[in-house]
Write a protein that holds these residues in place. Structure first.
Motif, PDB file in Angstrom:
ATOM      1  N   ASP A  90      56.523 -93.156  -0.708  1.00 18.24           N
ATOM      2  CA  ASP A  90      57.415 -92.024  -0.964  1.00 18.24           C
ATOM      3  C   ASP A  90      57.090 -91.305  -2.266  1.00 18.24           C
ATOM      4  O   ASP A  90      57.225 -90.096  -2.359  1.00 18.24           O
ATOM      5  N   VAL A  91      56.689 -92.083  -3.270  1.00 15.37           N
ATOM      6  CA  VAL A  91      56.432 -91.500  -4.592  1.00 15.37           C
ATOM      7  C   VAL A  91      55.109 -92.036  -5.132  1.00 15.37           C
ATOM      8  O   VAL A  91      54.867 -93.244  -5.130  1.00 15.37           O
ATOM      9  N   LEU A  92      54.265 -91.106  -5.594  1.00 13.18           N
ATOM     10  CA  LEU A  92      53.013 -91.476  -6.261  1.00 13.18           C
ATOM     11  C   LEU A  92      53.025 -90.851  -7.651  1.00 13.18           C
ATOM     12  O   LEU A  92      53.109 -89.623  -7.780  1.00 13.18           O
ATOM     13  N   ILE A  93      52.958 -91.691  -8.676  1.00 13.21           N
ATOM     14  CA  ILE A  93      52.885 -91.173 -10.045  1.00 13.21           C
ATOM     15  C   ILE A  93      51.505 -91.492 -10.601  1.00 13.21           C
ATOM     16  O   ILE A  93      51.151 -92.653 -10.822  1.00 13.21           O
ATOM     17  N   ASN A  94      50.718 -90.432 -10.788  1.00 16.04           N
ATOM     18  CA  ASN A  94      49.365 -90.569 -11.332  1.00 16.04           C
ATOM     19  C   ASN A  94      49.459 -90.546 -12.854  1.00 16.04           C
ATOM     20  O   ASN A  94      49.390 -89.495 -13.490  1.00 16.04           O
ATOM     21  N   ASN A  95      49.627 -91.753 -13.406  1.00 15.03           N
ATOM     22  CA  ASN A  95      49.855 -91.886 -14.840  1.00 15.03           C
ATOM     23  C   ASN A  95      48.617 -92.382 -15.585  1.00 15.03           C
ATOM     24  O   ASN A  95      48.452 -92.098 -16.763  1.00 15.03           O
ATOM     25  N   ALA A  96      47.727 -93.104 -14.890  1.00  6.06           N
ATOM     26  CA  ALA A  96      46.543 -93.661 -15.559  1.00  6.06           C
ATOM     27  C   ALA A  96      45.701 -92.535 -16.154  1.00  6.06           C
ATOM     28  O   ALA A  96      45.456 -91.521 -15.508  1.00  6.06           O
ATOM     29  N   GLY A  97      45.291 -92.728 -17.394  1.00  8.74           N
ATOM     30  CA  GLY A  97      44.465 -91.692 -18.030  1.00  8.74           C
ATOM     31  C   GLY A  97      43.752 -92.249 -19.247  1.00  8.74           C
ATOM     32  O   GLY A  97      44.105 -93.319 -19.756  1.00  8.74           O
ATOM     33  N   VAL A  98      42.728 -91.523 -19.691  1.00 13.08           N
ATOM     34  CA  VAL A  98      41.996 -91.941 -20.900  1.00 13.08           C
ATOM     35  C   VAL A  98      41.917 -90.782 -21.886  1.00 13.08           C
ATOM     36  O   VAL A  98      41.985 -89.612 -21.513  1.00 13.08           O
ATOM     37  N   TYR A  99      41.786 -91.164 -23.156  1.00 10.98           N
ATOM     38  CA  TYR A  99      41.608 -90.188 -24.235  1.00 10.98           C
ATOM     39  C   TYR A  99      40.459 -90.725 -25.073  1.00 10.98           C
ATOM     40  O   TYR A  99      40.638 -91.656 -25.852  1.00 10.98           O
ATOM     41  N   LEU A 100      39.272 -90.175 -24.858  1.00  8.55           N
ATOM     42  CA  LEU A 100      38.063 -90.753 -25.463  1.00  8.55           C
ATOM     43  C   LEU A 100      37.465 -89.880 -26.567  1.00  8.55           C
ATOM     44  O   LEU A 100      36.461 -90.245 -27.169  1.00  8.55           O
ATOM     45  N   ASP A 101      38.099 -88.742 -26.827  1.00 10.77           N
ATOM     46  CA  ASP A 101      37.475 -87.695 -27.643  1.00 10.77           C
ATOM     47  C   ASP A 101      37.285 -87.919 -29.126  1.00 10.77           C
ATOM     48  O   ASP A 101      36.264 -87.598 -29.670  1.00 10.77           O
ATOM     49  N   GLU A 102      38.360 -88.370 -29.782  1.00 13.93           N
ATOM     50  CA  GLU A 102      38.403 -88.371 -31.253  1.00 13.93           C
ATOM     51  C   GLU A 102      38.134 -86.977 -31.795  1.00 13.93           C
ATOM     52  O   GLU A 102      37.361 -86.775 -32.733  1.00 13.93           O
ATOM     53  N   ASN A 103      38.769 -85.998 -31.169  1.00 12.92           N
ATOM     54  CA  ASN A 103      38.750 -84.609 -31.651  1.00 12.92           C
ATOM     55  C   ASN A 103      37.362 -83.955 -31.683  1.00 12.92           C
ATOM     56  O   ASN A 103      37.127 -82.998 -32.421  1.00 12.92           O
ATOM     57  N   LYS A 104      36.438 -84.464 -30.894  1.00 10.43           N
ATOM     58  CA  LYS A 104      35.092 -83.859 -30.887  1.00 10.43           C
ATOM     59  C   LYS A 104      35.092 -82.541 -30.112  1.00 10.43           C
ATOM     60  O   LYS A 104      35.936 -82.305 -29.264  1.00 10.43           O
ATOM     61  N   GLN A 105      34.105 -81.690 -30.424  1.00  8.40           N
ATOM     62  CA  GLN A 105      33.936 -80.442 -29.685  1.00  8.40           C
ATOM     63  C   GLN A 105      33.000 -80.705 -28.493  1.00  8.40           C
ATOM     64  O   GLN A 105      32.116 -81.556 -28.561  1.00  8.40           O
ATOM     65  N   LEU A 106      33.223 -79.941 -27.428  1.00  3.47           N
ATOM     66  CA  LEU A 106      32.498 -80.185 -26.169  1.00  3.47           C
ATOM     67  C   LEU A 106      30.990 -80.211 -26.338  1.00  3.47           C
ATOM     68  O   LEU A 106      30.311 -81.098 -25.813  1.00  3.47           O
ATOM     69  N   LEU A 107      30.445 -79.236 -27.059  1.00  2.00           N
ATOM     70  CA  LEU A 107      28.981 -79.124 -27.131  1.00  2.00           C
ATOM     71  C   LEU A 107      28.363 -80.161 -28.063  1.00  2.00           C
ATOM     72  O   LEU A 107      27.163 -80.407 -28.016  1.00  2.00           O
ATOM     73  N   ASN A 108      29.186 -80.752 -28.924  1.00  2.00           N
ATOM     74  CA  ASN A 108      28.649 -81.720 -29.893  1.00  2.00           C
ATOM     75  C   ASN A 108      28.839 -83.174 -29.457  1.00  2.00           C
ATOM     76  O   ASN A 108      28.338 -84.077 -30.093  1.00  2.00           O
ATOM     77  N   MET A 109      29.598 -83.391 -28.390  1.00  4.16           N
ATOM     78  CA  MET A 109      29.856 -84.778 -27.985  1.00  4.16           C
ATOM     79  C   MET A 109      28.779 -85.269 -27.029  1.00  4.16           C
ATOM     80  O   MET A 109      28.051 -84.486 -26.411  1.00  4.16           O
ATOM     81  N   ASP A 110      28.679 -86.576 -26.925  1.00  3.09           N
ATOM     82  CA  ASP A 110      27.815 -87.172 -25.914  1.00  3.09           C
ATOM     83  C   ASP A 110      28.392 -86.768 -24.555  1.00  3.09           C
ATOM     84  O   ASP A 110      29.578 -86.981 -24.303  1.00  3.09           O
ATOM     85  N   PRO A 111      27.581 -86.173 -23.669  1.00  2.00           N
ATOM     86  CA  PRO A 111      28.107 -85.715 -22.372  1.00  2.00           C
ATOM     87  C   PRO A 111      28.832 -86.797 -21.584  1.00  2.00           C
ATOM     88  O   PRO A 111      29.704 -86.503 -20.778  1.00  2.00           O
ATOM     89  N   SER A 112      28.483 -88.070 -21.847  1.00  2.00           N
ATOM     90  CA  SER A 112      29.128 -89.160 -21.101  1.00  2.00           C
ATOM     91  C   SER A 112      30.627 -89.219 -21.420  1.00  2.00           C
ATOM     92  O   SER A 112      31.420 -89.686 -20.590  1.00  2.00           O
ATOM     93  N   ILE A 113      31.034 -88.751 -22.594  1.00  2.97           N
ATOM     94  CA  ILE A 113      32.469 -88.751 -22.939  1.00  2.97           C
ATOM     95  C   ILE A 113      33.210 -87.805 -22.004  1.00  2.97           C
ATOM     96  O   ILE A 113      34.264 -88.142 -21.456  1.00  2.97           O
ATOM     97  N   LEU A 114      32.639 -86.615 -21.798  1.00  2.00           N
ATOM     98  CA  LEU A 114      33.252 -85.654 -20.878  1.00  2.00           C
ATOM     99  C   LEU A 114      33.236 -86.197 -19.443  1.00  2.00           C
ATOM    100  O   LEU A 114      34.237 -86.129 -18.732  1.00  2.00           O
TER     101      LEU A 114
END
Length: 235
Positions: free
Chosen positions: A84-108
């Protein structure tokens, strides 16, 4: 099983907001399935909840693994014949405030795998159980970081992109689904969990309450919306 008893599944249910959602849904009479990638932590959480006489069972789901999701869907269908109810709560936060172009692509890539594709595969696997009875409530735990306005500021790029995509997915699925099945996204705010850190102003209890009403909303309730504390907010 009685038709009056509703079954809810919460991913990432072994701690933080997920654990609170499991607890609060069980208190109001739902049969709860707590999903966690880590079986040991999942069973520990279940033990604590059962000490409070709550009707909670465990299923192992790694949202990054489609086979794990598929097996869970088969098991839940066999045991309950419904969801009846599905709550998609699982998530990750791997960034440490990095910018997209400067991070290791694997983080994205890893962030998108959990926060976007994980949710997509969960919905795809479990919506047939809802369609079977013409009823369902899907809640995607998102973030204000996923709003369009946040894209104008640098930093936290992987997390922002994943939640931006999740918000888009919520809207797209809302217009595809039929009958009394509703899907909405929620921003729980900055919450003091392992992810949010100890200085966050909100408790998991407060965050769970702000999400809970969407799990029990009636046929007249919202579909394809984005909410914080029960109020619609801009995408």
């Amino acid at each position: 099983m009685s038709k009056d008893i509703k079954v809810a599944l919460v991913t990432g249910g072994n701690r933080g907001i997920g654990y609170e959602l499991v607890k609060q849904l069980a208190f109001i009479g739902f049969k709860i399935i707590l999903a966690s990638r880590d079986s040991e932590m999942g069973h520990k959480a279940i033990q604590q909840l059962r000490e409070s006489n709550l009707d909670v069972s465990f299923v192992s789901i790694d949202v990054n693994n489609q086979e794990s999701i598929r097996q869970a869907a088969v098991a839940i269908n066999e045991k309950y014949g419904r969801l009846d109810v599905l709550i998609n709560n699982a998530g990750v936060y791997l960034d440490e405030n990095k910018q997209l172009l400067n991070m290791d692509p694997s983080i994205l890539e890893n962030t998108m795998a959990t926060n976007f594709f994980g949710v997509y595969h969960m919905i795809r696997s479990f919506i047939p159980l809802m369609e079977k009875q013409g009823y369902g409530r899907i809640i995607n735990v998102s973030s204000e970081y996923g709003t369009m306005s946040e894209m104008s500021y640098p930093g936290v790029g992987a997390y922002k992109m994943s939640k931006f995509a999740l918000n888009g997915l919520t809207q797209l699925i809302a217009v595809e689904i039929k009958s009394d099945i509703k899907i909405n996204a929620v921003d729980p705010g900055w919450v003091s969990t392992d992810m949010g850190g100890p200085s966050a102003p909100r408790t998991p209890e407060q965050a769970a309450e702000s999400i809970l009403w969407l799990a029990t909303t009636g046929a007249e309730g919202p579909n394809g919306g984005f909410f914080r504390d029960g109020k619609r907010i801009d995408w």
